[in-house]
Write an enzyme that holds these catalytic residues in place. Structure first.
Site, mmCIF file in Angstrom:
data_model
loop_
_atom_site.group_PDB
_atom_site.id
_atom_site.type_symbol
_atom_site.label_atom_id
_atom_site.label_comp_id
_atom_site.label_asym_id
_atom_site.label_seq_id
_atom_site.Cartn_x
_atom_site.Cartn_y
_atom_site.Cartn_z
ATOM 1 N N GLU A 81 75.724 28.707 -23.487
ATOM 2 C CA GLU A 81 77.162 28.627 -23.754
ATOM 3 C C GLU A 81 77.755 27.321 -23.229
ATOM 4 O O GLU A 81 78.621 26.720 -23.866
ATOM 5 C CB GLU A 81 77.875 29.832 -23.144
ATOM 6 N N TYR A 101 86.609 31.535 -21.694
ATOM 7 C CA TYR A 101 85.694 31.741 -22.814
ATOM 8 C C TYR A 101 84.271 32.004 -22.323
ATOM 9 O O TYR A 101 83.624 32.975 -22.743
ATOM 10 C CB TYR A 101 85.688 30.542 -23.771
ATOM 11 N N ASP A 136 85.567 31.589 -29.687
ATOM 12 C CA ASP A 136 85.266 30.166 -29.813
ATOM 13 C C ASP A 136 85.859 29.657 -31.119
ATOM 14 O O ASP A 136 86.637 30.366 -31.788
ATOM 15 C CB ASP A 136 83.754 29.919 -29.733
#
Length: 361
Positions: free
Chosen positions: A51, A134, A152
């Site tokens: 990520e 996030y 996202d």
């Protein structure tokens, strides 16, 4: 605000998950649905690393970096113990170099404060260095199967189209997140988060979305309106200013190139560079900088161009030929031709060195 449309059936997470089971992307950091059914559990370290790497970067660009990192540092403890300079070298080329510094700091925090295990909740994850809302949601959902809402760029596009959100970006972000949260299921939240990402990446693309293949086609207000590719709405882009500068590529007789380390904070912090002057607005002209060593200096034809998020850069490259045996000034080092490809050089300085040497490094 969302546009007014005739009633459409609500999007069902179960339909998206059924599509994902058959159409998921196979990625080196992902546990496939069939493997989950067999009891395979996602590795939080691999989820976190992927990520962080994927922020502002494409899947295609990340795959080789991810595999190199996990081969070299298989666990968060291994990464925490690695020299920062080696981590920066391994990151070179991925861009947004503050991510690499935060990556190292986060690994150290997990190893030191959490016994080498990532915490499982968004609230605890977001307190780690470099982990924003996030990334915390992504780790909580994908690694620990918590019902966290992961939003996202791909998910923003899907939600903006499903609900026909008329407010332009980035103003629409809070509304998109609120709407996304209304769909996050309790069942299989990790697979659902990845399904949303895959839907945006493979079908609900920025241009020419493949609506006929979408599991949520009947629920999409943007498609019902006839122009899904116009969502999410965009505000006019501000003009990107141009800055200019000069860099000095000193080449010793044995082919070594003179390098130094950038300050740890700020743009490209902690990375390697060739010396140069201040980057200034084009109207002010390039900042003056004396060559780092005496030598035969000449200007290389053309300019090196590179675009950052907030400005475009044009560099004049000066090449200097230096005699064999000349020592590097304090704070500099000579990088041999065989070592140069492995240096922690951002793309802009690789371009500059390539221009100075007349070859790609």
């Amino acid at each position: 605000m969302s546009a007014s449309f005739p009633p459409l059936p609500p999007p069902r997470p179960a339909d998206l998950l059924a599509w994902y089971d058959l159409n998921h992307r196979r990625l080196p950091w992902r546990v496939a649905p069939s493997d989950r059914d067999d009891g395979v559990v996602a590795d939080p370290y691999r989820v976190w690393l992927s990520e962080v790497m994927l922020q502002q970067t494409t899947v295609a660009a990340v795959k080789s970096y991810f595999e190199a990192f996990t081969n070299r540092w298989p666990s968060v403890r291994d990464l925490a113990a690695a020299p920062e300079e080696e981590v920066m070298k391994a990151w070179a080329g991925l861009g947004y170099y503050s991510r690499a510094r935060n990556l190292k700091a986060c690994a150290e925090a997990v190893a030191r404060d959490h016994g080498g295990r990532f915490p499982e909740t968004e609230a605890a994850l977001v307190r780690l260095p470099g982990v924003g809302p996030y990334t915390a949601a992504a780790i909580a959902a994908i690694a620990f199967d918590r019902p966290a809402t992961v939003v996202d760029g791909n998910v923003e596009r899907v939600i903006a189209r499903i609900f026909a959100v008329e407010d332009p970006m980035p103003t629409a972000k809070p509304e998109i997140r609120r709407l996304a949260a209304t769909l996050t299921p309790e069942a299989r939240p990790g697979d659902y988060a990845q399904a949303m990402m895959d839907l945006g990446a493979t079908l609900c693309t920025p241009k020419k979305p493949a609506c006929a293949l979408c599991p949520w086609i009947a629920s999409c207000r943007a498609r019902a309106g006839g122009a899904p590719e116009t969502f999410p709405r965009r505000s006019p882009k501000a003009a990107r200013p141009t800055r200019v500068g000069t860099v000095h590529v000193a080449v010793r007789a044995d082919g070594a190139v003179l390098l130094r380390r950038r300050p740890p904070k700020g743009l490209l912090g902690g990375m390697s560079e060739v010396p140069g002057g201040e980057w200034r607005e084009a109207s002010l002209g390039a900042g003056a900088a004396a060559p780092p060593l005496a030598g035969a200096w000449r200007r290389v034809a053309g300019v090196v161009e590179h675009t950052f998020t907030h400005f475009h850069l044009e560099l004049t490259v000066m090449r200097g030929d230096v005699a064999h045996g000349v020592a590097a000034p304090a704070g500099f080092w000579w990088s041999a031709p065989s070592d140069l490809p492995g240096e922690a050089l951002p793309t802009v300085f690789r371009k500059a060195i390539a221009a100075g040497l007349g070859r790609v490094i």
